[in-house]
Design an enzyme around this catalytic site. Structure first.
Site, PDB file in Angstrom:
ATOM      1  N   CYS A 142       0.832  -1.211   0.000  1.00 11.54           N
ATOM      2  CA  CYS A 142       0.000   0.000   0.000  1.00 11.54           C
ATOM      3  C   CYS A 142       0.865   1.259   0.000  1.00 11.54           C
ATOM      4  O   CYS A 142       1.561   1.543   0.979  1.00 11.54           O
ATOM      5  CB  CYS A 142      -0.912  -0.048   1.232  1.00 11.54           C
ATOM      6  SG  CYS A 142      -1.807   1.473   1.540  1.00 11.54           S
ATOM      7  N   CYS A 169      -0.001   3.856   2.714  1.00 13.09           N
ATOM      8  CA  CYS A 169       0.447   3.382   4.037  1.00 13.09           C
ATOM      9  C   CYS A 169       1.891   3.793   4.276  1.00 13.09           C
ATOM     10  O   CYS A 169       2.253   4.246   5.363  1.00 13.09           O
ATOM     11  CB  CYS A 169       0.320   1.868   4.145  1.00 13.09           C
ATOM     12  SG  CYS A 169      -1.368   1.266   3.960  1.00 13.09           S
TER      13      CYS A 169
END
Length: 197
Positions: A98, A101
């Site tokens: 991600c 993230c």
């Protein structure tokens, strides 16, 4: 710069795409290609010595590291670390693949250090903990959820990348104000100090 995309020595395709594209062949999945300067082809074939392919076992691995302030936990630790904590706990659901993230990781580290006395920050890997993902209905990444007294704080859930300033504002709106807590602790310490001296 050109980018060379190929899965066989007989088929070479020059392209202007940026490197690190994923493409599949019947036998393997190749994760990346290499760039090279415009070198003339030899007998209609570009030189392969500059091409570097990665298979799933040799592809570079990305990870989201936890610094001193953020602790990575698993499903087995969730009960004791989050639900039974005496302090509020900010849970960050992340995944190694991600991008957002990885983007907010420094902000989370900073928050964990700045609010370390009054707030615990933990990180949970989305792929390794499917039961928690299902239980807390985590649909987007990163997802931040604040827990207080073993319960999810109402309307504390945040999904997607967030700036450090916005994150601090959300924490204050969710009832965690560092100055108030420190003032309360200072009063408790002052009450104890005369007995210690």
């Amino acid at each position: 710069m050109d980018t060379l995309l190929s899965t066989s020595p007989s088929m070479v395709v020059p392209s202007s795409l940026s490197p690190a594209r994923t493409f599949a062949s019947p036998s393997k999945l190749y994760y990346a290609v290499a760039t090279f300067s415009s070198t003339p082809p030899i007998n209609g074939v570009f030189p392969r010595n500059r091409l570097r392919t990665f298979t799933p076992s040799t592809a570079p691995k990305f990870s989201i590291r936890c610094g001193a302030g953020v602790k990575e936990i698993k499903e087995s630790e969730f009960q004791s670390t989050v639900l039974e904590s005496s302090r509020p706990v900010l849970v960050e659901f992340v995944a190694t693949w991600c991008g957002p993230c990885r983007l907010i990781s420094p902000a989370m580290e900073s928050i964990a250090q700045e609010y370390g006395d009054i707030l615990e920050v933990v990180k949970i890997d989305h792929d390794a903990n499917p039961q928690l993902i299902e239980e807390y209905k985590v649909y987007g990444l990163p997802t931040l959820i604040l827990f207080k007294d073993g319960q999810e704080v109402a309307e504390s859930r945040r999904e997607g990348a967030i700036t450090k300033a916005k994150l601090k504002e959300c924490i204050k709106n969710d009832g965690i104000n560092a100055s108030e807590v420190l003032q309360e602790w200072r009063g408790q310490v002052e009450n104890v100090l005369p007995w210690v001296i």
